[in-house]
Design an enzyme around this catalytic site. Structure first.
Site, PDB file in Angstrom:
ATOM      1  N   ASN A 126     -10.077  -0.565  -0.443  1.00 31.52           N
ATOM      2  CA  ASN A 126      -8.623  -0.459  -0.357  1.00 31.52           C
ATOM      3  C   ASN A 126      -8.024  -0.963  -1.666  1.00 31.52           C
ATOM      4  O   ASN A 126      -8.085  -2.149  -1.971  1.00 31.52           O
ATOM      5  CB  ASN A 126      -8.116  -1.289   0.824  1.00 31.52           C
ATOM      6  CG  ASN A 126      -6.605  -1.228   0.993  1.00 31.52           C
ATOM      7  OD1 ASN A 126      -5.884  -0.771   0.120  1.00 31.52           O
ATOM      8  ND2 ASN A 126      -6.122  -1.703   2.135  1.00 31.52           N
ATOM      9  N   CYS A 131       0.802  -1.218   0.000  1.00 29.95           N
ATOM     10  CA  CYS A 131       0.000   0.000   0.000  1.00 29.95           C
ATOM     11  C   CYS A 131       0.837   1.272   0.000  1.00 29.95           C
ATOM     12  O   CYS A 131       0.335   2.352  -0.308  1.00 29.95           O
ATOM     13  CB  CYS A 131      -0.951   0.005   1.193  1.00 29.95           C
ATOM     14  SG  CYS A 131      -2.092  -1.395   1.206  1.00 29.95           S
ATOM     15  N   HIS A 150      -3.441   6.991   2.586  1.00 32.28           N
ATOM     16  CA  HIS A 150      -3.839   5.737   1.963  1.00 32.28           C
ATOM     17  C   HIS A 150      -5.239   5.378   2.437  1.00 32.28           C
ATOM     18  O   HIS A 150      -5.558   5.479   3.623  1.00 32.28           O
ATOM     19  CB  HIS A 150      -2.850   4.637   2.335  1.00 32.28           C
ATOM     20  CG  HIS A 150      -3.351   3.258   2.069  1.00 32.28           C
ATOM     21  ND1 HIS A 150      -3.824   2.864   0.834  1.00 32.28           N
ATOM     22  CD2 HIS A 150      -3.472   2.172   2.876  1.00 32.28           C
ATOM     23  CE1 HIS A 150      -4.212   1.605   0.905  1.00 32.28           C
ATOM     24  NE2 HIS A 150      -4.015   1.160   2.128  1.00 32.28           N
TER      25      HIS A 150
END
Length: 325
Positions: A282, A115, A252
């Site tokens: 996500n 990520c 994020h």
């Protein structure tokens, strides 16, 4: 004295057409909309059907190139942040570069930092710009996480989505202070002691297959807010600014509770924290560039705005970037 900065001159994003809502997820595993929304902030996620990573990357990159008003031949470097490449080798970035028509001999490579991938990739490209090795770079974050999702695990399958985001950066001159346009500072980290808290169940060398994402949610949550805040704070410190100076924090998009926690830790009002997790879930390395492009496209983020990007992912990896758009 003249300083070289990396200015964002183009942005792009793309998501697959197929959308899975929380109600759709309730037909796959034992869950419901209220449970998912309350715990994650996610209402829907996009997933690929026949498309692969390079397709998503190409479409986001084409938008960024067009937006930058340049041609693919002007690009000196292609970096693709991903944990879901088309093939183990060669790098998907090389395939995308060829699809775009980037000139032969241009370096292109994939970068794997989960990520945090886009923050890592943008940092690498910025370093090459500032060293004078290149002038113009295409930096992409793209994922097809649905391909490594265990659709029987309700704790993870509701979290992830597919998508891509991209930026074109170009060398520009600055004075060397926080009034400059472009990337003002970056800082990246890792700590392998947390390796087992978020990883896949397989890999080429270990099991000869990609495996599925597995996560110790409590451990990840416990670490995430501090790591995201640290990435932002350290990058701001290097840039010589404070949280009061920034126009937007773009963290994020992992979990709404984490996003809100970071905003509170940095003492930022809600309106300064970018959130787009509801419609995307996500998307790992695609998360930040996807949100950045969307918010630049709808003019939420405007020319001259000071934006802090911060991320944290498997490994653990984390980091932050300060950029004036």
């Amino acid at each position: 004295m003249t300083y070289i900065r990396s200015e964002i001159i183009g942005h792009g994003h793309y998501t697959p057409k197929k959308v899975l809502t929380n109600d759709d997820m309730a037909k796959i595993v034992d869950t419901n909309d209220e449970w998912i929304t309350t715990r994650t902030g996610i209402k829907a996620r996009c997933v690929v059907e026949t498309e692969v990573n390079s397709d998503l990357s190409y479409k986001a990159a084409m938008m960024a190139i067009k937006n930058a008003n340049i041609s693919a031949e002007d690009i000196d470097l292609v970096v693709l942040a991903t944990v879901t490449p088309d093939y183990t080798t060669p790098a998907t970035a090389i395939k995308v570069a060829n699809m775009l028509g980037v000139k032969s001999g241009t370096p292109a490579f994939d970068l794997s930092a989960a990520c945090s991938g886009f923050v890592y990739a943008l940092t690498m490209a910025d370093n090459m710009v500032r060293l004078g090795q290149i002038k113009t770079a295409l930096v992409i974050g793209a994922e097809t996480l649905s391909k490594i999702t265990d659709w029987t695990d309700r704790n993870t399958c509701v979290l992830f989505g597919d998508g891509a985001g991209a930026v074109v950066i170009r060398a520009c001159e600055g004075k060397g202070d926080a009034t400059d346009t472009g990337i003002l500072a970056s800082k990246i980290y890792s700590d392998g002691a947390h390796f087992d808290n978020l990883r896949t169940t397989g890999g080429v060398s270990v099991s000869q297959n990609a495996g599925f994402v597995m996560m110790d949610g409590k451990e990840v949550f416990k670490y995430a807010i501090g790591a995201l805040a640290q990435g932002a704070e350290e990058a701001m410190k290097i840039a010589g600014i404070t949280a009061e100076d920034i126009d937007f924090l773009l963290p994020h998009q992992a979990n709404i509770r984490i996003i809100e926690g970071v905003g509170k830790k940095l003492e930022l009002p809600e309106e300064k924290v970018i959130v787009n997790i509801a419609g995307h879930g996500n998307t790992s390395a695609a998360s930040i560039p996807l949100a950045l492009s969307e918010k630049m496209e709808d003019s939420t983020i405007k020319k001259g705005d000071l934006v802090v990007l911060t991320s944290m992912g498997a490994g653990f990896t984390w980091g932050g970037i300060v950029v004036r758009i």
